[in-house]
Design a protein around this motif. Structure first.
Motif, PDB file in Angstrom:
ATOM      1  N   LYS A  25      -1.208  53.824 -47.826  1.00 33.87           N
ATOM      2  CA  LYS A  25      -1.710  54.287 -47.907  1.00 33.87           C
ATOM      3  C   LYS A  25      -3.479  53.833 -49.029  1.00 33.87           C
ATOM      4  CE  LYS A  25      -1.721  59.426 -47.653  1.00 33.87           C
ATOM      5  NZ  LYS A  25      -1.706  59.651 -46.393  1.00 33.87           N
ATOM      6  N   THR A  26      -2.382  52.997 -48.655  1.00 35.82           N
ATOM      7  CA  THR A  26      -3.878  51.742 -49.175  1.00 35.82           C
ATOM      8  C   THR A  26      -4.493  51.957 -48.970  1.00 35.82           C
ATOM      9  OG1 THR A  26      -2.200  50.682 -49.405  1.00 35.82           O
ATOM     10  CG2 THR A  26      -3.989  49.463 -50.308  1.00 35.82           C
ATOM     11  N   ALA A  27      -4.934  51.813 -47.560  1.00 31.62           N
ATOM     12  CA  ALA A  27      -6.267  51.626 -46.653  1.00 31.62           C
ATOM     13  C   ALA A  27      -7.339  53.512 -46.839  1.00 31.62           C
ATOM     14  CB  ALA A  27      -5.982  51.681 -45.024  1.00 31.62           C
ATOM     15  N   GLU A  28      -6.262  54.299 -47.081  1.00 25.45           N
ATOM     16  CA  GLU A  28      -6.837  55.262 -47.051  1.00 25.45           C
ATOM     17  C   GLU A  28      -7.279  56.356 -48.430  1.00 25.45           C
ATOM     18  OE1 GLU A  28      -5.052  59.890 -47.506  1.00 25.45           O
ATOM     19  OE2 GLU A  28      -4.337  58.732 -45.826  1.00 25.45           O
ATOM     20  N   ALA A  29      -7.367  54.939 -49.586  1.00 27.82           N
ATOM     21  CA  ALA A  29      -7.509  55.035 -51.143  1.00 27.82           C
ATOM     22  C   ALA A  29      -8.522  54.136 -51.264  1.00 27.82           C
ATOM     23  CB  ALA A  29      -6.288  54.604 -52.061  1.00 27.82           C
ATOM     24  N   ASP A  30      -8.529  53.176 -50.622  1.00 24.60           N
ATOM     25  CA  ASP A  30      -9.164  52.239 -50.532  1.00 24.60           C
ATOM     26  C   ASP A  30     -10.977  53.516 -50.356  1.00 24.60           C
ATOM     27  OD1 ASP A  30      -8.275  50.590 -51.858  1.00 24.60           O
ATOM     28  OD2 ASP A  30      -7.499  48.829 -49.696  1.00 24.60           O
ATOM     29  N   ILE A  31     -10.562  53.628 -48.907  1.00 17.95           N
ATOM     30  CA  ILE A  31     -12.258  54.519 -48.501  1.00 17.95           C
ATOM     31  C   ILE A  31     -12.074  55.070 -48.906  1.00 17.95           C
ATOM     32  CG2 ILE A  31     -12.216  55.910 -46.286  1.00 17.95           C
ATOM     33  CD1 ILE A  31     -10.952  53.931 -44.693  1.00 17.95           C
ATOM     34  N   ALA A  32     -11.422  56.023 -50.048  1.00 18.38           N
ATOM     35  CA  ALA A  32     -12.032  56.946 -51.113  1.00 18.38           C
ATOM     36  C   ALA A  32     -12.367  55.955 -51.627  1.00 18.38           C
ATOM     37  CB  ALA A  32     -10.778  58.254 -51.062  1.00 18.38           C
TER      38      ALA A  32
END
Length: 330
Positions: free
Chosen positions: A92-99
């Motif tokens: 979920k790292t990329a999703e968190a970075d985008i958020a």
């Protein structure tokens, strides 16, 4: 079962009585091959993951720093029977970075919008309350400030809309065939305006056809020329050159002769709202989005953007774009 999961991109582990019996290729890459045969709780060594396994029931947990310091994973556990269970790892790292990037963008945009709005509201209130007591020169100065801040606000909203449109189209390859030399010369003059036209030194070495979006390419040139004129010394020219780069690319360079940019700022110049000198940028009407827009336009056109600068000498921005295949005779 191991062969079924082996080449899945999602890390998957099969446990028997909480001992790892199968770990696919992605799981071994994430956790190491040594986890085979280990107690899953020892293999993971994360309090949240250990609590999930100790519950001996279906469920999920969020784990941070599983393989790298700032990564974020969701671990899903599903029991198959009294002994076997499937443990799945979802990155979920990329999703968190985008958020996080969206949150930062909204916060920065709100701050940038609030500053000119506060100035406009303050001066309008003063004019409304004390109109009869203000001298003409003072009132004119207030009105000039309101106009300047309103223009800044208009530019900021325009750049935000441009950035949004460009990002929405970044995966769509432009299809129009465009002659770049004439576009660069025209857009450079537009970016300079009549009052700065005498500082331009524009030269192209022939015609170059590319597949592109004319409106976006014009904006790219205007932004680069405007930046160079703002930050170059007022008595020095800005040089724009367009020439071939090898056999299948064309290179645009925009060079100013100004104070230059310190090396530590170079990697951050295309970040939204990043400024090396916030006071000077705002005073000159900059929104902090110009190079971010340029970067996205270059990426959409499958090009490359490079910035070189020497403190005390000036800055050169280079955009390299692929020539159209018809131009190459293919």
């Amino acid at each position: 079962m191991g062969e079924l999961f082996e080449h899945s991109e999602t890390p998957i582990v099969i446990t028997e009585r909480d001992r790892v019996t199968i770990a696919n290729l992605a799981a071994r890459g994430l956790l190491g091959s040594h986890i085979l045969g280990q107690d899953a709780r020892m293999a993971l060594r994360q309090p949240e993951a250990v609590r999930l396994l100790d519950r001996d029931a279906d469920g999920s947990a969020i784990v941070r720093g599983l393989s790298r310091r700032n990564d974020i994973w969701r671990i899903n556990r599903k029991k198959l029977d009294d002994q076997l269970a499937v443990v799945e790892f979802v990155n979920k790292t990329a999703e968190a970075d985008i958020a996080r990037a969206h949150t930062d963008f909204v916060a920065n945009a709100s701050h940038e919008l609030r500053t000119p709005l506060a100035a406009i509201i303050g001066y309008v209130e003063t004019l409304s309350e004390d109109a009869g007591n203000l001298e003409t020169k003072t009132a004119e100065r207030f009105l000039d400030t309101i106009q300047r801040e309103a223009k800044r606000l208009q530019n900021l909203v325009s750049d935000l809309m441009s950035l949004s449109r460009i990002e929405a189209e970044k995966h769509d390859l432009p299809s129009a065939r465009i002659e770049l030399s004439g576009l660069v010369e025209s857009a450079a003059r537009d970016g300079a305006g009549n009052e700065r036209l005498d500082r331009l030194d524009v030269a192209t070495s022939g015609q170059f056809f590319i597949r592109g979006d004319a409106q976006q390419l014009e904006q790219l040139v205007r932004n680069l020329v405007d930046n160079a004129l703002k930050y170059g010394h007022a008595d020095q020219p800005v040089t724009i050159r367009l020439h071939p780069r090898g056999d299948n690319r064309v290179r645009l360079t925009v060079t100013d002769r100004g104070d230059g940019i310190a090396a530590e700022h170079i990697p951050h110049l295309t970040r939204r709202f990043y400024r090396t000198d916030p006071g000077r940028s705002r005073a000159s009407g900059g929104t902090g989005l110009g190079l971010a827009i340029v970067k996205h336009i270059v990426e959409r056109h499958r090009g490359r953007l490079d910035v070189e600068s020497t403190v005390g000498e000036g800055t050169r921005v280079t955009v390299t774009l692929p020539l159209d295949s018809e131009e190459l005779g293919n």
